[in-house]
Structures are given as structure tokens and as C-alpha cells.
Design a protein around this motif. Structure first.
Motif, mmCIF file in Angstrom:
data_model
loop_
_atom_site.group_PDB
_atom_site.id
_atom_site.type_symbol
_atom_site.label_atom_id
_atom_site.label_comp_id
_atom_site.label_asym_id
_atom_site.label_seq_id
_atom_site.Cartn_x
_atom_site.Cartn_y
_atom_site.Cartn_z
ATOM 1 N N PRO A 8 0.838 -1.206 0.000
ATOM 2 C CA PRO A 8 0.000 0.000 0.000
ATOM 3 C C PRO A 8 0.871 1.255 0.000
ATOM 4 O O PRO A 8 1.847 1.348 0.761
ATOM 5 C CB PRO A 8 -0.798 -0.124 1.297
ATOM 6 C CG PRO A 8 -0.779 -1.588 1.624
ATOM 7 C CD PRO A 8 0.561 -2.063 1.163
ATOM 8 N N ARG A 14 0.894 5.771 -1.449
ATOM 9 C CA ARG A 14 0.119 6.857 -2.031
ATOM 10 C C ARG A 14 0.197 6.851 -3.552
ATOM 11 O O ARG A 14 -0.801 6.937 -4.240
ATOM 12 C CB ARG A 14 0.583 8.202 -1.471
ATOM 13 C CG ARG A 14 0.104 8.418 -0.037
ATOM 14 C CD ARG A 14 0.416 9.789 0.476
ATOM 15 N NE ARG A 14 1.864 10.042 0.529
ATOM 16 C CZ ARG A 14 2.413 11.113 1.094
ATOM 17 N NH1 ARG A 14 1.637 12.039 1.631
ATOM 18 N NH2 ARG A 14 3.715 11.276 1.125
ATOM 19 N N ASP A 15 1.423 6.760 -4.087
ATOM 20 C CA ASP A 15 1.548 6.724 -5.544
ATOM 21 C C ASP A 15 2.638 5.764 -6.024
ATOM 22 O O ASP A 15 2.855 5.609 -7.216
ATOM 23 C CB ASP A 15 1.804 8.119 -6.106
ATOM 24 C CG ASP A 15 3.074 8.757 -5.543
ATOM 25 O OD1 ASP A 15 3.899 8.041 -4.938
ATOM 26 O OD2 ASP A 15 3.235 9.972 -5.714
ATOM 27 N N ARG A 33 0.951 -1.113 -10.975
ATOM 28 C CA ARG A 33 0.171 -0.393 -9.972
ATOM 29 C C ARG A 33 -1.237 -0.969 -9.994
ATOM 30 O O ARG A 33 -1.866 -1.087 -11.044
ATOM 31 C CB ARG A 33 0.141 1.093 -10.306
ATOM 32 C CG ARG A 33 -0.536 1.969 -9.265
ATOM 33 C CD ARG A 33 0.294 2.164 -8.039
ATOM 34 N NE ARG A 33 -0.395 3.016 -7.054
ATOM 35 C CZ ARG A 33 -0.024 3.184 -5.829
ATOM 36 N NH1 ARG A 33 1.074 2.571 -5.383
ATOM 37 N NH2 ARG A 33 -0.690 3.958 -5.007
ATOM 38 N N ASP A 57 -4.578 1.034 -4.870
ATOM 39 C CA ASP A 57 -3.687 1.891 -4.084
ATOM 40 C C ASP A 57 -2.425 1.149 -3.650
ATOM 41 O O ASP A 57 -1.818 1.476 -2.633
ATOM 42 C CB ASP A 57 -4.419 2.464 -2.872
ATOM 43 C CG ASP A 57 -5.077 1.382 -2.019
ATOM 44 O OD1 ASP A 57 -4.797 0.182 -2.252
ATOM 45 O OD2 ASP A 57 -5.877 1.731 -1.139
ATOM 46 N N TRP A 100 1.633 6.126 3.559
ATOM 47 C CA TRP A 100 0.279 5.604 3.380
ATOM 48 C C TRP A 100 -0.724 6.531 4.037
ATOM 49 O O TRP A 100 -0.706 6.725 5.255
ATOM 50 C CB TRP A 100 0.186 4.195 3.960
ATOM 51 C CG TRP A 100 -1.187 3.608 3.999
ATOM 52 C CD1 TRP A 100 -1.901 3.275 5.108
ATOM 53 C CD2 TRP A 100 -2.024 3.293 2.882
ATOM 54 N NE1 TRP A 100 -3.118 2.771 4.764
ATOM 55 C CE2 TRP A 100 -3.227 2.759 3.384
ATOM 56 C CE3 TRP A 100 -1.871 3.411 1.497
ATOM 57 C CZ2 TRP A 100 -4.272 2.363 2.560
ATOM 58 C CZ3 TRP A 100 -2.920 3.001 0.676
ATOM 59 C CH2 TRP A 100 -4.089 2.478 1.214
ATOM 60 N N GLN A 101 -1.587 7.113 3.223
ATOM 61 C CA GLN A 101 -2.677 7.989 3.671
ATOM 62 C C GLN A 101 -2.196 9.037 4.657
ATOM 63 O O GLN A 101 -2.661 9.135 5.773
ATOM 64 C CB GLN A 101 -3.803 7.141 4.278
ATOM 65 C CG GLN A 101 -4.466 6.214 3.256
ATOM 66 C CD GLN A 101 -5.631 5.444 3.832
ATOM 67 O OE1 GLN A 101 -5.824 5.379 5.037
ATOM 68 N NE2 GLN A 101 -6.421 4.835 2.951
#
Length: 718
Positions: free
Chosen positions: A671, A673-674, A697, A700, A717-718
């Protein structure tokens, strides 16, 4: 076992399910397969290379022994005065014993370990954590844990005095035992009983009778003549009220000096370890695990007291959950043999195997139960990479499907039990939210789909095509009958009714999001409580987790105010109960609702097999991270070695530890973000990172292919 010089061998035979007589005690069912029998084929290898054999024949002698009552439901009574000293030792005089009778009808085949489950063993001991004494001299011992128990006792008192030990799962407010969860309808009491041989202290451990219990009542008697003629069931209808004084002369009555309880079950090796930052999840895992252990016998039983039967729906619905925790391949192999032995000439797979008794209607012929005959071999293939069960039983699977075809009408089946023990306005039991035609027809489709896949695996291309076409026909009829396009729900719109089609592949892809939304919406409207039961709940978990909604599962599992896992713990349960609400009319040691363990390993930890490389030859690591969890750590000892995962997050920093065994590979979903900030071993994961290859990818997550070894990924992550 062998000693230098002369040796002797003897059998101590118990009745088990082989010979069930009716007694004035608890009896679930009766029946007999004839007089007790024994068979031995012993190979002897001597130092000089000579080989000899010893077998059973009419030269063997037989005699009634000290077990005066031996009953898988009613208990075990043992009179030590009747034990012949040295009966299984060299030199014993058995001249007054009867000759055994050699069976003259066609002999069966002794198949041995090839179809045997794991041996039953004493696994650990439980000591009392509390003792309560009563005015009549009885005492109730609390062992702190509901488990499959047998007592080990030390007893004093005169020869001929008696100790009786009565088990229960729960107690009344005054501390007396309440067997309501065990006798199910006042069918009598059950106990262990020991009659002393001498005036000295003696020890005893039963030979055969085990039972699921947390509490036992102990009472002593001066002799068997002092035993009560009629014993109440000691349930809510016929409680046992302590007398004002002992029923027997205290100076002559047997005295229990000590008691401990042996936990007994199949000696299957543990294969799973799971822990999380939320203690509640760890408690739920223990709750389920104790029910798994208590019912892991020669068959996977439903409960370790009032039935002890191999109800087949548990084999597939709880198959993945128990396979993560224990090496149960041998138990499932035996289970498949039991199913095949029980298959009728018409092709029916009955609801229980071995079929010790013949139930009527859907209690014998439920499609949701018989589906184990197809699903167990697939699950064994997925977890162990072993296709032997599919190869061996494929012809019998086709016979079963032909039987289902003969019972179907317009591509649908109504012979089932529905979502057994779901939650509705009435007491749990008969399906209330999802009727049999919905669940049975879904499994009818699933069976056809699995048969197509089995045929393809075995190289039967024409049969694979034919079963796939049949599955498509059933799917079309199912959707025409049950899908409501105006509401985007199936049948009654219950959680089970929507979850089964989502997981089984019955839903048109264009309607999938609507059906999933309906499922989530219903759970939210129920206050994140489940309404699904025995058949539907695993599919609710899978429908949510497979669609990245473990956040909903997490809230559903952790809520304490409505019936569910946390609610059972709140009620004081120490083993998973039969009903979500832990009511006292149902068993308090039942593993049929224990599918959440699969979610712990498969989804929270993210340890999954790849069907293209089964047996974890290629693992898929894809953890899901509910917002309130800080870390999860788990390991599954696969046939190739341990697959281990630990993830933790501090603030926005996520760290994912993964260990993959030798000679295997894995796809790891990290996991992030990008994906640009993912590191492994402290270094950015480039295109040529040692042992790590970027794949794609996905949602997420950044997905990487890895070889065997240990890895530490980190990301934001988040």
C-alpha cells in the motif's frame, strides 16, 4: 512398547458410534453395527532377519471389563474392582475367558493410515481456577476454559465407594451446573463415574469419553447402592437443587483429592500464528481456535458434547479458516473417504459423514452441505498443492452432481437448509432471512462451475466445456429468478442473499457494484451487525474483503452491542458458541461460525495462495489495513515453509515485513500513495532492485515480484 523377552498384546474396546444403546442418560441417537470387533495385523522383525506375523483369530479370548457404561453421549462408568490384574501381560491365565468369534462374512479391507486422520492425544492440562462447595457435599470446579476435556482424578475412600463427575458448559447464578446447552431438550444427563477398588488412594483417567465443558460437578457416594435412582437433566427445565445435607455417609463416601482436565483432540500440528494491535481481535481468534480444537477429532464435529457428528457444511465453510491454523490435510482426506463411503447408490452425499444415523428430508440432502464433496478437494489443492483428492473422487463428484440434476426444476434446487442459524426475529435455528431455494441453487451453480474446473485440471476438455455450459444455464436461470434489477439485490435482499452471488460469480459484472453497495448498506443499517448465519457468513466476509471493504468487516467483527464475536466475549464465552447471541438453548462450543479466522490471515495479514501455483508455491501478499489497526503479525507454515508477514504504521509511515520460504516466489502488494516513495531494505525500489521486480500499480498498491527471502518494504500511506 516392546520389552525384552516375552510380550503380550490386548485390546480394550469402546463402543464409540459403533454400538449406541439407549440408556437412562443423555442419548442423541441409537443404533448398532453388531458386536464389537477388532482386527490386528502385526509384523515382527527379529535381530536375525526373520519376520513373523501375529493376527486376530478365534484363539484370542474375550471378557467383559471394568467399563460398565461406555457411551459416546452418556459418559463412562468404570468399576476398578472388575479390572483383572495383569490381563494384558505375559503369563496371565485367561482359561476361563470366552474364545473370540471369528467373523465369517466377507471381510472388509484394512486400509490403515492411507485413510486415517490424526491420532487423538492429550494436548495440555487445565487446572481448576475456582471451586464452589454446596450443602449436600457436592463441589463445582471451574477450569476457566470450555474445551474437549477428560478428567484425571485422585480419589480416596473405602473400596466400593464412588465418585461421579458431571460436566457442563455454563452454571446458574448460584454456581450450580446448567447443562441446558448440552442436552438440547431434556434428553438426560451424562457423567464420568469411578468405583474404587481398594481402601487406598487411587488415580483414574477415562479411556474413551470426552466432552466439551468448562465446569464439572463432583459428588461422592459410599457405594453404588447410594446412587440416586433418577438423575435430573440439570438443565433449565429440570435443575438439580442441592440438598440440605449429603446424600451419602460422608465418612464412607469417596473423596476427590484432586482433579485436572486433559484437553484432548487430534494431534494435528499448528500451522498458524496471528496477533494484532487490537486485543479484541486476538481474543476472537482464541475464541474460534478453542472451538476448532475442541471439534478436531477423527472427524470435524459440530460440537463436542450433544452430537459429535461430522456435519459437512463445516468442512468447506470453515475449511480455509482451520487450514490456516492447523495441518489438517489428513483429517480432510479421511473426511473425503467418509463422504465417499456414505454416498448412496443414487449419488446423494448425505449431510453427515460417516452417516451413523439417517436423517430425513433436507437434514439428509441439503445441497449446501453436500457441496463439501467438491469444495474440500479444491481447498486441499489450493492450500497443499495436492490434486489427489480431485483425481480420486472426480467420478463420484459427477455422480453427486447427477443426483442434484435429478432433484432440480427449471435449473433451481430447493432441497437445502437455507442460511442456517441466521439472525432474524425468531430464535436462531431455521433460516429466517435467506430461504433454501436461494442458497441451494447458488451451490448448484457453484458445483457445476467447480466440476468444469476439475475436468479442465484433469485434462477432460469435453467434460470441462459441458459443465461450464451447464453452469451458465443455471446462472441465467438464477438471475432471472432472484435478481431484482430495480433494487440491485438478490431474492430477499439479505446479507447472505447478496453475498453468495457476489463471491460465486453469479452477478453480472455490470451489476456488481450495485449488489455490493446493497450488502454494505444493509450491514450499516444493522449497526454493523451481521444477519448471516452458518451458510452465508463466510460469503459476507469474502464479498467484502475481495472488494477491498475490510473496513466494514473490521467494524462488524469488533462491535460489542449486537450478537456477534465480540458480543459472545462480552457474555463470558471462552469458546465460539453455536448462535451469535450465545443463548442458553444452544451449544457453547461450536466452530461453524468461525470463518473470521480466514479473514485474519488472508486479508488482514494478506497471506494468500495463488491458484496458478497452489500450495503457496507462489504466495500473494496483499494486506488490508483498517484505519484503527496499528499493526498485524501473522505466519502460516505452508507445505513449502513459513510465509510470514508483519505490517505496522506510525503516522503516515507504513512498514511491511515479508518472509518467503526457499524455492518459492511471491507477489507483494505494498500500500502506498503513488508508489514513488516505496523502499525495500532502506533503498528505493528501482527497476533492477536485487530480488525485487516492479510489476504494476493495482488500486492503491504497488505490486512487486520477489524471490524467496526476507524483505522490508516501507511507504507513505494515507
Amino acid at each position: 512398547m516392546l520389552k525384552p523377552g516375552v510380550n503380550a498384546a490386548g485390546f480394550l474396546l469402546g463402543n464409540g458410534f459403533y454400538n449406541l444403546a439407549h440408556r437412562d442418560r443423555f442419548t442423541k441417537l441409537t443404533g448398532s453395527f453388531g458386536p464389537l470387533r477388532a482386527i490386528l495385523h502385526l509384523r515382527l522383525e527379529y535381530e536375525d532377519g526373520a519376520v513373523g506375523f501375529v493376527g486376530t483369530n478365534s484363539n484370542w479370548r474375550t471378557q467383559s471389563g471394568p467399563i460398565t457404561v461406555g457411551h459416546i453421549f452418556a459418559g463412562e462408568d468404570y468399576d476398578a474392582r472388575l479390572m483383572p490384574a495383569g490381563w494384558a501381560e505375559p503369563g496371565f491365565d485367561d482359561s476361563k475367558w470366552r474364545h473370540a468369534v471369528e467373523l465369517l462374512r466377507p471381510q472388509g479391507v484394512l486400509r490403515g493410515l492411507s485413510v486415517a486422520g490424526e491420532p487423538l492425544r492429550v494436548i495440555e492440562m487445565h487446572q481448576p481456577i475456582d471451586v464452589k462447595s454446596f450443602s449436600d457435599g457436592t463441589r463445582v470446579y471451574d477450569f476457566g476454559q470450555n474445551a474437549s476435556h477428560m478428567p484425571r482424578i485422585r480419589v480416596n475412600g473405602p473400596a466400593g465407594s464412588v465418585i461421579r463427575i458431571t460436566p457442563s458448559e455454563v452454571v446458574n447464578p448460584d454456581g450450580t451446573i446448567n447443562r441446558n446447552t448440552m442436552d438440547k431438550g431434556n434428553r438426560g444427563n451424562a457423567w464420568w463415574q469411578y468405583t474404587k477398588q481398594s481402601d487406598r488412594e487411587e488415580t483414574w483417567f477415562p479411556n474413551f469419553y470426552y466432552v466439551g465443558c468448562r465446569y464439572v460437578k463432583a459428588e461422592g457416594f459410599a457405594s453404588e447402592a447410594d446412587l440416586p435412582v433418577k438423575v435430573p437433566a440439570e438443565d433449565s427445565t429440570f435443575p438439580s437443587v442441592p440438598a440440605d445435607a449429603p446424600r451419602s455417609d460422608p465418612d464412607r463416601a469417596a473423596r476427590l483429592e484432586s482433579i485436572e482436565m486433559a484437553v484432548v483432540h487430534a494431534a494435528a500440528a499448528g500451522t498458524g500464528r496471528f496477533e494484532s494491535s487490537n486485543p479484541l481481535l486476538n481474543q476472537i481468534r482464541d475464541l474460534v481456535r478453542w472451538a476448532q480444537r475442541s471439534n478436531m477429532m477423527s472427524v470435524l464435529t459440530d460440537c463436542p458434547h450433544r452430537e459429535k457428528l461430522g456435519w459437512l457444511e463445516q468442512y468447506h465453510l470453515n475449511g480455509p479458516a482451520i487450514r490456516y491454523e492447523f495441518d489438517v490435510a489428513r483429517i480432510f482426506t479421511k473426511g473425503m473417504n467418509d463422504m465417499a463411503d456414505a454416498q448412496t447408490d443414487e449419488g446423494l452425499i448425505p449431510n453427515i459423514a460417516p452417516e451413523f444415523t439417517v436423517f430425513k428430508g433436507a437434514f439428509r440432502a441439503a445441497a449446501e452441505w453436500g457441496a463439501s464433496f467438491l469444495l474440500v478437494p479444491w481447498q486441499q489443492y489450493e492450500f497443499n498443492g495436492d490434486r489427489a483428492l480431485i483425481e480420486t473422487y472426480y467420478p463420484a463428484m459427477k455422480r453427486y452432481f447427477s443426483w442434484l440434476e435429478s432433484r432440480s426444476r427449471d435449473d433451481l434446487l430447493d432441497e437445502g437448509l437455507g442460511d442456517w442459524f441466521d439472525l432474524g426475529p425468531a430464535k436462531p435455528g431455521k433460516a429466517q432471512n435467506t430461504p433454501p431455494i436461494v442458497t441451494a441453487s447458488a451451490f448448484f451453480y457453484y458445483d457445476a462451475k467447480l466440476l468444469s474446473e476439475a475436468a479442465a485440471l484433469l485434462g477432460h476438455a469435453d467434460e470441462a466445456k459441458a459443465f461450464a455450459m451447464r453452469a451458465d444455464q443455471i446462472k441465467s436461470s438464477y438471475n432471472k429468478k432472484f435478481f431484482d434489477p430495480s433494487r440491485g439485490v438478490y431474492a430477499t435482499g439479505s446479507q447472505a442473499a447478496n453475498a453468495l452471488p457476489l463471491v460465486m460469480g453469479l452477478v453480472d459484472p455490470a451489476q456488481k457494484s450495485r449488489v455490493l453497495d446493497a450488502l454494505v448498506r444493509d450491514i450499516e443499517q444493522q449497526g454493523y451487525a451481521t444477519t448471516a448465519g452458518d451458510v452465508g457468513f463466510r460469503f459476507v466476509l469474502r464479498a467484502l474483503a475481495d472488494n477491498n471493504r475490510s473496513d466494514v468487516v473490521y467494524r462488524m467483527v469488533c462491535q460489542r452491542e449486537k450478537p456477534g464475536y465480540a458480543y459472545q466475549l462480552k457474555q463470558g464465552a471462552t469458546s465460539l458458541t453455536e448462535a451469535w447471541d450465545s443463548n442458553l438453548d444452544t451449544s457453547h462450543n461450536h466452530f461453524m461460525l468461525g470463518q473470521v479466522t480466514e479473514w485474519f490471515y488472508h486479508d488482514l495479514a494478506g497471506i494468500a495462495f495463488d491458484r496458478a501455483a497452489p500450495g503457496f508455491k507462489h504466495a500473494i501478499i496483499r494486506p488490508q489495513l483498517p484505519a484503527d489497526l496499528d499493526w498485524v503479525e501473522a505466519c502460516h507454515d505452508s507445505v513449502h515453509g513459513p510465509v510470514a508477514v508483519r505490517w505496522e504504521r506510525v503516522g503516515r509511515q507504513l512498514t511491511l515485513h515479508v518472509s518467503i520460504p526457499a524455492n518459492t516466489t511471491a507477489s507483494i502488494h505494498v500500500p502506498s500513495r503513488d508508489g514513488s516513495d516505496v523502499t525495500e531494505g532502506g533503498s528505493p525500489v528501482g527497476r533492477n532492485h536485487a530480488g525485487v521486480r516492479y510489476l504494476r500499480r493495482e488500486g492503491d498498491c504497488s505490486v512487486y515480484a520477489v524471490e524467496s527471502g526476507s524483505y522490508v518494504f516501507a511507504s507513505q500511506w494515507q
